[in-house]
Design an enzyme around this catalytic site. Structure first.
Site, mmCIF file in Angstrom:
data_model
loop_
_atom_site.group_PDB
_atom_site.id
_atom_site.type_symbol
_atom_site.label_atom_id
_atom_site.label_comp_id
_atom_site.label_asym_id
_atom_site.label_seq_id
_atom_site.Cartn_x
_atom_site.Cartn_y
_atom_site.Cartn_z
ATOM 1 N N CYS A 2 0.848 -1.184 0.000
ATOM 2 C CA CYS A 2 0.000 0.000 0.000
ATOM 3 C C CYS A 2 0.885 1.236 0.000
ATOM 4 O O CYS A 2 2.096 1.139 0.176
ATOM 5 C CB CYS A 2 -0.862 0.046 1.257
ATOM 6 S SG CYS A 2 -1.796 -1.470 1.526
ATOM 7 N N CYS A 247 13.055 -4.034 2.260
ATOM 8 C CA CYS A 247 12.586 -4.982 1.243
ATOM 9 C C CYS A 247 13.271 -4.706 -0.106
ATOM 10 O O CYS A 247 13.030 -3.674 -0.726
ATOM 11 C CB CYS A 247 11.067 -4.865 1.092
ATOM 12 S SG CYS A 247 10.436 -5.791 -0.309
ATOM 13 N N CYS A 404 6.221 -13.909 0.532
ATOM 14 C CA CYS A 404 6.523 -12.746 1.366
ATOM 15 C C CYS A 404 5.480 -12.652 2.476
ATOM 16 O O CYS A 404 4.283 -12.778 2.209
ATOM 17 C CB CYS A 404 6.487 -11.459 0.541
ATOM 18 S SG CYS A 404 6.788 -10.001 1.566
ATOM 19 N N CYS A 457 16.217 -7.082 3.091
ATOM 20 C CA CYS A 457 15.593 -8.397 3.216
ATOM 21 C C CYS A 457 15.665 -9.081 1.853
ATOM 22 O O CYS A 457 15.361 -8.468 0.826
ATOM 23 C CB CYS A 457 14.131 -8.245 3.639
ATOM 24 S SG CYS A 457 13.219 -9.804 3.650
ATOM 25 N N CYS A 460 12.546 -13.818 0.199
ATOM 26 C CA CYS A 460 11.838 -14.553 -0.864
ATOM 27 C C CYS A 460 12.816 -15.189 -1.851
ATOM 28 O O CYS A 460 12.428 -16.065 -2.620
ATOM 29 C CB CYS A 460 10.819 -13.661 -1.570
ATOM 30 S SG CYS A 460 11.464 -12.077 -2.067
HETATM 31 FE FE1 SF4 Z 1 10.619 -7.993 0.228
HETATM 32 FE FE2 SF4 Z 1 10.937 -10.571 -0.371
HETATM 33 FE FE3 SF4 Z 1 11.558 -9.661 2.062
HETATM 34 FE FE4 SF4 Z 1 9.020 -9.760 1.251
HETATM 35 S S1 SF4 Z 1 10.368 -11.518 1.592
HETATM 36 S S2 SF4 Z 1 10.018 -8.099 2.370
HETATM 37 S S3 SF4 Z 1 9.200 -9.282 -0.928
HETATM 38 S S4 SF4 Z 1 12.525 -9.105 0.098
#
Ligand code: SF4
Length: 474
Positions: A2, A247, A404, A457, A460
């Site tokens: 969002c 992210c 995710c 992060c 994924c």
């Molecule tokens: Fe981003 Fe992947 Fe981490 Fe989710 S899991 S926050 S999509 S890097």
């Protein structure tokens, strides 16, 4: 995912209505299912939220009402649903009128233990209306504040101490605005100044076409309080998690190319260009035309072509009025939309026989499978032997092997192409002559130009999640 936006001002400025609407339009890419807003003139609050785009929900009547009430604080959210439905109850901002006042809250991100959080709230007698992360966050903040004499900063601190997750949020009362960001810093959040008002937004692009000045990001674990008397306090409510977990999918896929997220000076489009250059180094091609998947692969394809010296050709044409397929539920629906969304330039098929199709990521593989079929069908229609047309796919990010739980609506594990079959099998299933992805090391090499790679992060791509999580039921 969002987008959140808004402002807090000492005095009403008639330009704020246009500024507020423009912020919403500039964050439309972050969610197209709902738009909603809460605003207060210091004495009285108003709110609306509904299904639809900013242009459909922030109607002429609502804009007039907004201006008539002369709001000094306003918050809003553009939404696509990762939890809860797309009905107005699940849309944000959420609000509550209690004996001690009025509160409204909007967030960007997800709680990876959402079902447990809801259960805990319900066990304590709290009535949940929506099953949406934003409502859980509002209610947890208010519980925490109540335990601390009504102190909302303490309530947000309590949230951060007890609730793992991704949440960049804005909370308002009749006279105050609070901005906060989870300690890991998964999602971006910026604030700055426009004329006499403090303004904030998920991405810097919300301030484009205005003369707003961005001051900085809200730090992970920080709470900033503003009020309509012009006061401002900063509290590092909990320490920023070391390292941060920003992210990486925001700059790869989600954020607008002209935005800055997680970097002070470089834009997302530049990040994608560098990913394409790195991809060309790792997986070169010769004697081919580079084709972007519009618009998602455009910057990476530019980078690939720039580095390899191959010509960049727009073989695929996109109808901009069809929504992002990633956010559309249902496979059949998604496939129909891909076919509606793209057409193939026959003249380029007559000119070239080898194509390197570049996209930013490969999630389910639906889009590329259909695009390659369309390219081969178009070759047949153009009188070309379809077997002589080579389509090589290059993906400017590593294979996605995990869902995710932090706000990007990747599908369940069973629908993720790279989580379930080998790369050769994916190539075969999409009828590509070859398929190659950017390596994780290559992604980190590019990320290092923006922030140290361990501050992102990658869960994924690696399956190593930075917090506890529970699988989501959709
Ligand atoms: Fe981003 Fe992947 Fe981490 Fe989710 S899991 S926050 S999509 S890097």
């Amino acid at each position: 995912m969002c987008g959140i936006l808004g402002y807090c001002a000492r005095a009403w400025d008639p330009g704020l209505e246009k500024f507020f609407g423009l912020q919403g339009f500039n964050l439309q890419h972050r969610g197209q299912e709902n738009f909603g807003a809460t605003y207060s003139n210091g004495k009285k609050f108003s709110h609306f939220k509904d299904r639809g785009l900013v242009s459909q929900v922030f109607t002429k009547e609502r804009r007039e009402h907004f201006s008539e009430t002369r709001p000094l604080i306003a918050i809003a959210q553009t939404r696509y649903a990762t939890a809860g439905g797309t009905d107005a109850i699940s849309a944000q901002p959420h609000w509550m009128t209690l004996l001690d006042g009025f509160y409204s809250n909007a967030t960007n991100g997800d709680l990876p233990l959402l079902q447990r959080e809801i259960q805990d709230l319900e066990n304590s007698g709290t009535v949940m209306l929506s099953g949406n992360d934003g409502e859980v966050i509002l209610k947890k903040i208010l519980h925490g504040a109540r335990e601390n004499g009504g102190n909302l900063v303490a309530g947000i601190r309590r949230l951060m101490e007890t609730t793992p997750g991704a949440y960049s949020g804005c909370l308002m009362t009749l006279t105050e605005l609070y901005l906060y960001r989870d300690p890991h810093g998964f999602r971006p959040l910026y604030f700055g100044r426009w004329r006499d008002a403090v303004v904030f937004s998920s991405e810097s692009c919300a301030f484009h076409e205005t003369d707003a000045h961005i001051e900085r990001e809200v730090y992970p674990g920080e709470v900033i309080r503003f009020d309509i008397d012009g006061n401002r306090t900063h509290t590092q409510a909990v320490p920023t998690h070391t390292p941060r977990q920003q992210c990486i999918f925001e700059p790869i896929y989600f954020a607008r190319p002209d935005s800055r997220v997680f970097a002070d000076t470089k834009e997302v489009g530049h990040f994608r260009y560098l990913l394409g250059s790195q991809l060309a180094d790792e997986h070169p091609m010769r004697d081919a035309a580079v084709v972007p998947v519009p618009d998602s692969g455009r910057y990476a394809a530019n980078g690939y072509a720039g580095r390899s010296g191959l010509p960049l050709r727009e073989l695929l044409v996109r109808n901009p009025y069809i929504p992002r397929t990633f956010q559309i539920a249902g496979q059949a629906n998604r496939e129909d939309l891909v076919r509606l969304k793209f057409t193939v330039m026959h003249s380029l098929l007559r000119q070239y026989r080898r194509f390197v199709v570049v996209d930013d990521s490969l999630v389910r593989s639906t889009t590329l499978r259909i695009l390659i079929a369309m390219i081969r069908d178009a070759a047949g229609e153009a009188g070309i032997d379809r077997r002589t047309v080579e389509v090589h796919v290059r993906i400017a990010s590593p294979p996605i092997i995990g869902c995710c739980y932090y706000g990007i609506d990747t599908p369940e594990q069973k629908e993720l192409a790279a989580a379930n079959v080998t790369l050769d099998e994916i190539a075969k299933s999409i009828d590509a002559d070859s398929l190659a992805y950017l390596s994780l090391a290559g992604l980190d090499a590019v990320a290092a130009e923006f922030a140290s790679p361990e501050q992102f992060c990658h869960a994924c791509f690696t399956g190593r999640y930075p917090t506890e999580y529970l699988p989501r039921t959709r």
